[in-house]
Design an enzyme around this catalytic site. Structure first.
Site, PDB file in Angstrom:
ATOM      1  N   ASP A 100      43.450  44.561  30.091  1.00 54.31           N
ATOM      2  CA  ASP A 100      44.379  45.263  30.857  1.00 54.31           C
ATOM      3  C   ASP A 100      44.422  44.756  32.276  1.00 54.31           C
ATOM      4  OD1 ASP A 100      44.267  46.445  28.205  1.00 54.31           O
ATOM      5  OD2 ASP A 100      43.910  48.584  28.940  1.00 54.31           O
ATOM      6  N   ASP A 101      45.595  45.476  32.897  1.00 55.84           N
ATOM      7  CA  ASP A 101      45.619  45.729  34.423  1.00 55.84           C
ATOM      8  C   ASP A 101      45.953  44.689  34.976  1.00 55.84           C
ATOM      9  OD1 ASP A 101      44.903  48.218  33.672  1.00 55.84           O
ATOM     10  OD2 ASP A 101      42.969  48.230  34.590  1.00 55.84           O
ATOM     11  N   HIS A 151      51.861  47.600  29.495  1.00 56.90           N
ATOM     12  CA  HIS A 151      50.911  48.601  30.070  1.00 56.90           C
ATOM     13  C   HIS A 151      51.338  49.533  31.317  1.00 56.90           C
ATOM     14  CE1 HIS A 151      46.752  49.788  30.010  1.00 56.90           C
ATOM     15  NE2 HIS A 151      46.518  49.400  31.229  1.00 56.90           N
ATOM     16  N   HIS A 155      50.795  51.705  36.330  1.00 55.95           N
ATOM     17  CA  HIS A 155      49.546  52.348  35.889  1.00 55.95           C
ATOM     18  C   HIS A 155      49.290  53.927  35.995  1.00 55.95           C
ATOM     19  CE1 HIS A 155      45.285  52.497  34.725  1.00 55.95           C
ATOM     20  NE2 HIS A 155      45.484  51.257  34.355  1.00 55.95           N
ATOM     21  N   HIS A 246      38.912  44.176  31.044  1.00 57.85           N
ATOM     22  CA  HIS A 246      39.986  44.322  31.940  1.00 57.85           C
ATOM     23  C   HIS A 246      39.865  42.738  32.764  1.00 57.85           C
ATOM     24  CE1 HIS A 246      39.132  48.346  30.981  1.00 57.85           C
ATOM     25  NE2 HIS A 246      40.436  48.646  31.497  1.00 57.85           N
TER      26      HIS A 246
END
Length: 289
Positions: A100-101, A151, A155, A246
């Site tokens: 993620d991210d 995603h 965020h 991540h």
């Protein structure tokens, strides 16, 4: 006459002593000054690396999630079994690595290098804002056999924002940005921090998305040593696992230990007979709209 000479020598000795003390003070302070200079230079380099990196609107994983209270997504999975997924079938020794991210120019390429070394595919849930800022990394992900998921754009904490318009705007904006980069509209979505509620899941279903959660959390955002991150994965693995990691971080975050932990996680699971697959293959679902 002798008294004058003695007085002259005494005064000269005192003055010379002061001079030596000053010199010693300068040399004593020289190393700290050099250290400060090096620290300043390192800070400047780090600032340069994140100067154009969009940060996380909802805050870091440390501020958004409590490690003592892991996100429990089982209720949503039970309510929406055709939309919401925690893991794959348990009758085959297959697992999916997810990240993620990203894309994050500080760490994503390092993750990709390790995956390439071991010939392991993964699923990357990227932020639209960072994809726009670093399209070449997203293209590398795609070119090396990985799958891209949504995603959100910036965020946010979707539960804290608490309205469907934020969800739709964040998801659609990212979907449009990714379409321009990878040439298709993804059906895979992962919420920031894993935070959702019923209406948000239903809205994602209307938008033709699958929600991909996880069954094994590496907690790598805590920035533990690589062996600790690896242990959290290896000690909790089971067939069908979706592993959360991540490749991106907030402006002050560091995912170096995540990269290093992969050198322990991947060989260990391969030795145990596990096969790494992308999420759509694990779940037997399409990933393109």
């Amino acid at each position: 006459m002798q008294a004058r000479i003695l007085k002259f020598l005494l005064v000269t000795g005192i003055l010379f002593g002061f001079h030596i003390t000053d010199i010693m003070a300068v040399y004593a302070n020289e190393e700290p000054l050099v250290t400060v200079s090096r620290q300043w230079s390192k800070a400047v380099i780090q600032d340069d690396q994140v100067e154009d990196l969009p940060d996380l609107d909802g805050g870091s994983e440390n501020s958004g999630r409590d490690p003592q209270q892991p996100v429990d997504l089982r209720i949503l999975q039970q309510r929406y079994p055709d939309i919401f997924f925690l893991q794959g079938p348990t009758d085959q020794k297959r697992v999916a690595l997810t990240f993620d991210d990203g894309p994050d120019p500080r760490f994503s390429n390092g993750v990709l290098d390790v995956l390439k070394l071991y010939n392991v595919p993964a699923t990357f849930f990227v932020l639209g804002s960072r994809a726009v800022a670093n399209p070449e990394i997203v293209k590398r992900m795609q070119n090396e056999g990985h799958v891209i998921g949504n995603h959100t754009y910036s965020h946010p904490n979707l539960v804290q924002e608490s309205h469907l318009e934020t969800l739709e705007r964040e998801v659609t904006r990212t979907e449009d940005a990714l379409k321009d980069i990878i040439g298709y509209r993804t059906k895979l979505f992962r919420p920031p921090y894993g935070f959702l509620y019923n209406e948000l899941v239903e809205k994602l279903g209307e938008m033709n998305y699958y929600v991909i959660a996880w069954s094994v959390d590496s907690l790598d955002w805590q920035e533990d040593p690589p062996e600790v991150i690896a242990s959290k994965v290896l000690d909790n693995i089971q067939p069908g696992a979706i592993i959360l990691m991540h490749d991106g971080a907030e402006s002050g975050g560091d995912r170096t230990n995540t990269i290093e932990s992969l050198h322990q996680i991947i060989p260990a699971l391969q030795e145990q007979g596990y096969e790494f697959v992308i999420v759509p293959e694990l779940l037997n679902i399409p990933y393109k709209k």
